[in-house]
Design an enzyme around this catalytic site. Sequence first.
Site, PDB file in Angstrom:
ATOM      1  N   ALA A  98      -1.819   1.913   6.404  1.00 40.99           N
ATOM      2  CA  ALA A  98      -1.924   0.890   7.440  1.00 40.99           C
ATOM      3  C   ALA A  98      -2.657  -0.327   6.899  1.00 40.99           C
ATOM      4  O   ALA A  98      -3.415  -0.235   5.931  1.00 40.99           O
ATOM      5  CB  ALA A  98      -2.674   1.443   8.654  1.00 40.99           C
ATOM      6  N   ASP A  99      -2.404  -1.445   7.541  1.00 47.89           N
ATOM      7  CA  ASP A  99      -3.149  -2.661   7.244  1.00 47.89           C
ATOM      8  C   ASP A  99      -3.275  -3.444   8.545  1.00 47.89           C
ATOM      9  O   ASP A  99      -2.465  -3.288   9.457  1.00 47.89           O
ATOM     10  CB  ASP A  99      -2.466  -3.512   6.180  1.00 47.89           C
ATOM     11  CG  ASP A  99      -3.424  -4.536   5.593  1.00 47.89           C
ATOM     12  OD1 ASP A  99      -4.353  -4.117   4.871  1.00 47.89           O
ATOM     13  OD2 ASP A  99      -3.270  -5.746   5.866  1.00 47.89           O
ATOM     14  N   THR A 100      -4.299  -4.265   8.610  1.00 49.30           N
ATOM     15  CA  THR A 100      -4.579  -5.035   9.820  1.00 49.30           C
ATOM     16  C   THR A 100      -4.847  -6.482   9.446  1.00 49.30           C
ATOM     17  O   THR A 100      -5.481  -6.763   8.426  1.00 49.30           O
ATOM     18  CB  THR A 100      -5.817  -4.451  10.542  1.00 49.30           C
ATOM     19  OG1 THR A 100      -5.542  -3.090  10.875  1.00 49.30           O
ATOM     20  CG2 THR A 100      -6.132  -5.218  11.812  1.00 49.30           C
TER      21      THR A 100
ATOM     22  N   LYS B 234       0.839  -1.207   0.000  1.00 50.10           N
ATOM     23  CA  LYS B 234       0.000   0.000   0.000  1.00 50.10           C
ATOM     24  C   LYS B 234       0.871   1.253   0.000  1.00 50.10           C
ATOM     25  O   LYS B 234       0.574   2.230  -0.700  1.00 50.10           O
ATOM     26  CB  LYS B 234      -0.921   0.014   1.224  1.00 50.10           C
ATOM     27  CG  LYS B 234      -2.025  -1.000   1.174  1.00 50.10           C
ATOM     28  CD  LYS B 234      -2.861  -0.946   2.446  1.00 50.10           C
ATOM     29  CE  LYS B 234      -4.004  -1.925   2.403  1.00 50.10           C
ATOM     30  NZ  LYS B 234      -4.862  -1.818   3.595  1.00 50.10           N
TER      31      LYS B 234
END
Length: 182
Positions: free
Chosen positions: A69-71, A51
Amino acid sequence: MPIRLCSSSQTRAMLLKEAGIDFIQESVDFDEESIIATSPKNFVYQATLGKYEANIKVFGYEDYPLLVADTVVTSQGQILRKARCVDDARNILMTQSGNITSIITCMIYHAKEKKIIDISQTDYIFDDFDLDDLDRYLQSGEWRGKAGACMVEGFCKSYIKEVKGFESTAMGLCTEVLESFR
C-alpha cells in the site's frame, strides 16, 4: 492463512491487528522519489505498483498473500509528500490548515485465487490549526515519515470539522475494502 504485509508502517500493522487479520510484516524498499506524476491518484498508484513489483520479485504470493500500500495527501491542488525537515513539515501542514485535505490510499492484495487493486479516498475539512499546538507537534517529530506530515489519529484529529470516507484509508490501509474481498 496470514498475509504478508510489505510495509514497514506500524500504523498499517496496527490496522490489520485491529481488523483481526493475521499477518507477517516484511518488505523490500522502493524509492518513490523517481515517480513523476501531476495527479495524486496517479502518483499513489505508481508508488504502490512500484512497491508491488519490488516485493513480488522477492516474496511472490504462493506462500502468503501479498499486500502492499501507499498513501498520498493532497490539499489545494498540491501533492503533499513526506516532509524532509521541520520547515517543510510546517509548510505542508499550513497548506492543510483551514482547508479540505484528501488522503488517498492505494493497495494491491495478491493471493493465489485473486488480485485486488483499490484506490480509496477520505476527505477532511480542517479548522485552522492553532500555531502553538502546531509547534508542539512539529517538535514531537511524530510527523516524520507521514505523507503530508498528517496524523488524523493524532495532531489533526481535534481540527476535523467534517470527514467523508474511512479513517483507515487516511491511516494508510482501507481495511474495510480488504476485509470485503478476503
